[in-house]
Design an enzyme around this catalytic site. Structure first.
Site, PDB file in Angstrom:
ATOM      1  N   GLU A  32     -69.133  35.127  90.687  1.00  0.00           N
ATOM      2  CA  GLU A  32     -69.065  33.981  91.530  1.00  0.00           C
ATOM      3  C   GLU A  32     -69.044  34.634  93.180  1.00  0.00           C
ATOM      4  OE1 GLU A  32     -66.559  30.100  92.279  1.00  0.00           O
ATOM      5  OE2 GLU A  32     -65.827  31.466  90.815  1.00  0.00           O
ATOM      6  N   LYS A  42     -71.571  24.277  93.177  1.00  0.00           N
ATOM      7  CA  LYS A  42     -70.639  24.285  92.270  1.00  0.00           C
ATOM      8  C   LYS A  42     -70.250  22.803  92.297  1.00  0.00           C
ATOM      9  CE  LYS A  42     -66.369  26.789  91.106  1.00  0.00           C
ATOM     10  NZ  LYS A  42     -65.364  27.856  91.266  1.00  0.00           N
ATOM     11  N   CYS A  92     -67.679  29.196  87.041  1.00  0.00           N
ATOM     12  CA  CYS A  92     -66.156  29.371  86.977  1.00  0.00           C
ATOM     13  C   CYS A  92     -65.379  28.107  86.503  1.00  0.00           C
ATOM     14  CB  CYS A  92     -65.665  29.858  88.166  1.00  0.00           C
ATOM     15  SG  CYS A  92     -63.922  30.582  87.627  1.00  0.00           S
ATOM     16  N   LEU A 129     -37.230  56.065  93.540  1.00  0.00           N
ATOM     17  CA  LEU A 129     -37.116  56.139  92.343  1.00  0.00           C
ATOM     18  C   LEU A 129     -35.445  55.948  92.138  1.00  0.00           C
ATOM     19  CD1 LEU A 129     -38.547  56.320  89.675  1.00  0.00           C
ATOM     20  CD2 LEU A 129     -38.364  58.759  89.791  1.00  0.00           C
ATOM     21  N   SER A 130     -35.053  55.043  91.611  1.00  0.00           N
ATOM     22  CA  SER A 130     -33.526  54.811  91.334  1.00  0.00           C
ATOM     23  C   SER A 130     -32.981  55.062  89.896  1.00  0.00           C
ATOM     24  CB  SER A 130     -33.071  53.133  91.489  1.00  0.00           C
ATOM     25  OG  SER A 130     -33.873  52.297  90.191  1.00  0.00           O
ATOM     26  N   VAL A 167     -34.875  50.563  85.337  1.00  0.00           N
ATOM     27  CA  VAL A 167     -36.039  50.336  84.514  1.00  0.00           C
ATOM     28  C   VAL A 167     -37.106  49.965  85.566  1.00  0.00           C
ATOM     29  CG1 VAL A 167     -37.100  48.362  83.082  1.00  0.00           C
ATOM     30  CG2 VAL A 167     -35.013  49.231  82.399  1.00  0.00           C
ATOM     31  N   SER A 212     -38.154  50.569  89.000  1.00  0.00           N
ATOM     32  CA  SER A 212     -38.685  51.706  89.884  1.00  0.00           C
ATOM     33  C   SER A 212     -39.427  52.512  88.485  1.00  0.00           C
ATOM     34  CB  SER A 212     -37.931  52.456  90.619  1.00  0.00           C
ATOM     35  OG  SER A 212     -36.756  52.898  89.888  1.00  0.00           O
TER      36      SER A 212
END
Length: 725
Positions: A45, A114, A175, A356-357, A360, A362
């Site tokens: 589309e 359409k 679509c 980054l801690s 879960v 990060s």
């Protein structure tokens, strides 16, 4: 006359307003389709301009450049001797339509607008287009002069029309029309149309592929016929990832399956199918045939061209196959990874920076980047030259060929553990170990100096120094001290993202990744302008429940044992002082509800359209074995109080990969006010009254319950009216 047709559909990684790139990908798909013997090629589309142009559809430039690309396609020798079905916006009599343009050998055969526009969830097609409402009617569309000069045509049919070739009949759906209760394929199939095409711009949602496949197979199961579905793939400029899944079906079975997640910019599917199989299937269904005698005919455009070849007896036909689905954990591993790849290469940045801690969320973001690196290495090994060129540009090394995902991750991902005096050794260890296993360039730093400097400025100006609750401070002081830490982490993340590579003598800057999940965003359990504020967020549309399952999947798939330790650790923000060296702050205790409960609240609020009272009524039954009516009421009221109090945070939420139907994304998907009466007095009183009635009923005898049943209840509004003085 032959009876076997070879048809092609495709999934293209189009990019909004990238007319040059879109043109080349369309041309390549046509070339591949012809090389596979196809005589009809279907594309996604609005493939010429890219689906996600949004308000750029209002600009005349978008229409002009789309026409220019169409002219280039018509003029190309590649498009000769194959019917090409392409998507683009067209202005007809000063009305803008979302159209299919079908052409052959420099002649436009028809334009099909359409008829049913998608206007819910992430879709806003009625904002830019008008549906064609004149069923089975056509008008003459006057071609622009640039096309008249090329095609030697002045007008072409425009409207609800089908294409009759020498050997079959082809009809178009676009679509959303497949998803409507009265899809056009029903009447078209009854009127003798044997091949239905569907050009889609359908984005990924977890577990959505089943619905898409079921709709296509059911369409051909009840009515017979061949069904081609094309779709866009990739990130074309915003939060959505279009997930391919191009397919070819016949008589209720799948004959060709495209990939759902792939780094290939162009994917073409073909199938060779026997038209007599369609005809015998249709003719055997007597109830269908009876309906066919009553259907109104479609106008037909005839073309002197056949989709089959005359000598096709030895041509092998395609065999039916079972659709292979991805598990939700695999979808999370692949969809956001492909989205990140498109965003990275198209933004021309040099990689990602991820705080980054050791938790879960990060860790999940890190795993998605690692999965992206695995996909890149696999694509290069399979000979994908475009991916190789892109990765060479990213690392600024023309001779580089990625071999190992860990090595590539070290070039593209910088992770950083930002410790404070409230951080534990356990989270530090988990973050460091995960970075080592995936190979990211890892930094350990302390934010304490910056925190003290900010608090020093406040103390200098006010003469007061706030304290944590654990040290005798008020709740306001406690929250302010937590937010200072969180916001300093955001400032440092952007500083290091901008200058980390510079400090290492490398070019470019990094995109900052966020790691707030959909549940925390819904409740507002995050600090405004903390590390949830980033450039993009790969997990912002995914629930905590699905993320935990995904991290477990990654632990096994990528052999990352530290993820098991991360999963078993309690979720904590680590913004309050440790107690004897141990974490004292737990996320679920802070929120007053579990993540599992929060996911339920989210689905009921958005998917079930439940306000406070309706949610309470639904949960009474759902949680009847776990909570009393009073407890259910307390949880519902707590959720709506916090949700409404924090809704303002959604207005600045980092753009996130859309993956859940209960996302609180304020940009386009979940449109709500952000200034509420957070007491919800009327709604909560309805809940309280219901609780009182249930409690009174539980304590009554059977006779008392019968008498109570026939009493006239006191209207709710009488309880809210001001009392007489």
């Amino acid at each position: 006359m032959g009876r076997k047709v070879t048809v092609a559909t495709c999934a293209l990684n189009q990019w909004a307003l990238d007319f040059e790139g879109n043109f080349q990908r369309i041309l390549k798909s046509i070339q591949i389709a012809k090389g596979k013997g196809a005589r009809y090629r279907l594309g996604p589309e609005l493939e010429i301009c890219g689906y996600g142009c949004w308000d750029h559809y209002h600009e005349s430039d978008t229409l002009l450049h789309s026409l220019q690309v169409l002219a280039a396609l018509l003029d190309s020798p590649v498009t000769q001797d194959i019917i090409c079905d392409v998507g683009m916006p067209i202005m007809h009599r000063n009305v803008r339509y979302n159209c299919r343009v079908i052409f052959l050998n420099r002649k436009i055969l028809l334009i099909r607008p359409k008829m049913a526009l998608a206007n819910e969830g992430n879709y806003r097609e009625l904002r830019w287009f008008t549906p064609w409402t004149r069923s089975r009617q056509t008008e003459e569309y006057v071609l622009p002069r640039m096309l008249q000069d090329l095609t030697k045509q002045k007008t072409v049919p425009f409207g609800d029309v089908v294409l009759a070739t020498q050997d079959t009949c082809v009809g178009s759906e676009i679509c959303e029309e497949l998803w409507t209760p009265r899809s056009p394929h029903i009447d078209m199939g009854l009127d003798g149309v044997e091949i239905i095409t569907n050009a889609s711009g359908s984005h990924h949602v977890l577990r959505k592929a089943h619905t898409r496949v079921d709709l296509v197979t059911m369409a051909t199961s009840k009515n017979g016929g061949i069904y081609l579905l094309a779709n866009q793939k990739g990130c074309d400029g915003d939060r959505l990832y279009y997930d391919g899944c191009a397919m070819i079906a016949m008589n209720g079975s799948i004959f060709a399956q495209g990939t759902q997640f792939s780094l290939d910019d162009v994917e073409v599917l073909t199938a060779t199918l026997d038209l007599e199989d369609v005809r015998s299937y249709k003719a055997e269904i007597s109830s269908r045939n009876l309906e066919a005698t009553r259907v109104s005919p479609y106008p037909r455009v005839t073309v002197d061209f056949a989709l089959s070849v005359s000598e096709d007896l030895l041509e092998p036909v395609s065999e039916p196959m079972e659709w292979t689905y991805h598990r939700p954990e695999e979808e999370i591993s692949l969809g956001p990874a492909c989205w990140l790849w498109d965003f990275l290469r198209r933004s021309k940045q040099a990689g990602f920076f991820l705080p980054l801690s050791g938790g879960v969320d990060s860790a999940a973001s890190a795993c998605i980047v690692y999965s992206m690196c695995c996909l890149v290495c696999d694509a290069v090994k399979s000979g994908n030259q475009q991916v190789l060129t892109d990765v060479q540009n990213l690392v600024d090394e023309s001779s580089y060929t990625p071999q190992d995902p860990r090595e590539l991750c070290g070039r593209l991902l910088t992770t950083c553990y930002m410790a404070s005096e409230n951080s534990s050794q356990e989270t530090h260890s988990r973050a460091t170990k995960l970075a080592q296993l995936i190979g990211s360039y890892h930094i350990n730093l302390s934010i304490d100096t910056a925190v003290k400097a900010v608090l020093g400025i406040f103390s200098l100006m006010t003469g007061k120094l706030p304290r944590f609750s654990a040290h005798g401070g008020s709740s306001r002081e406690n929250l302010a001290l937590q937010n200072v830490q969180a916001r300093i982490r955001m400032v440092l993340a952007y500083l290091f993202a901008q200058l980390s590579l510079w400090s290492r003598g490398a070019r470019g800057s990094l995109l900052v990744l966020g790691s707030a999940n959909v549940d925390e965003s819904l409740l507002g359990y995050l600090t405004k302008y903390d590390c949830s504020s980033a450039d993009i967020n790969p997990i912002g549309g995914i629930s905590k429940t699905d993320l935990r399952a995904f991290v477990q999947f990654c632990a096994e798939r990528f052999q990352l044992p530290v993820l098991q330790t991360i999963l078993s650790a309690p979720a904590t923000a680590e913004l309050e002082p440790l107690a004897d060296g141990q974490v004292s702050q737990m996320d679920e205790e802070d929120m007053g509800m579990t993540y599992a409960e929060l996911s339920i609240f989210g689905r009921l609020r958005k998917v079930a359209k439940a306000g406070p009272y309706s949610m309470f009524c639904k949960l009474l039954n759902m949680w009847r074995d776990s909570y009393t009516p009073t407890q259910v009421a307390e949880k519902v009221k707590l959720f709506f109080s916090k949700y409404s109090m924090n809704r303002h945070k959604m207005t600045t939420l980092t753009p996130a990969y859309h993956a859940e139907n209960y996302s609180p994304d304020d940009n386009r998907f979940d449109l709500r006010p952000f200034l509420y009466n957070t007491r919800w007095p009327w709604q909560f009183l309805c809940i309280d009254n219901q609780v009182l009635q249930l409690e009174r009923k539980a304590s009554q005898t059977r006779e008392e319950q019968v008498l109570e049943h026939f009493k006239e209840p006191s209207p709710i509004w009488k309880q809210l009216l001001p009392k007489d003085p």
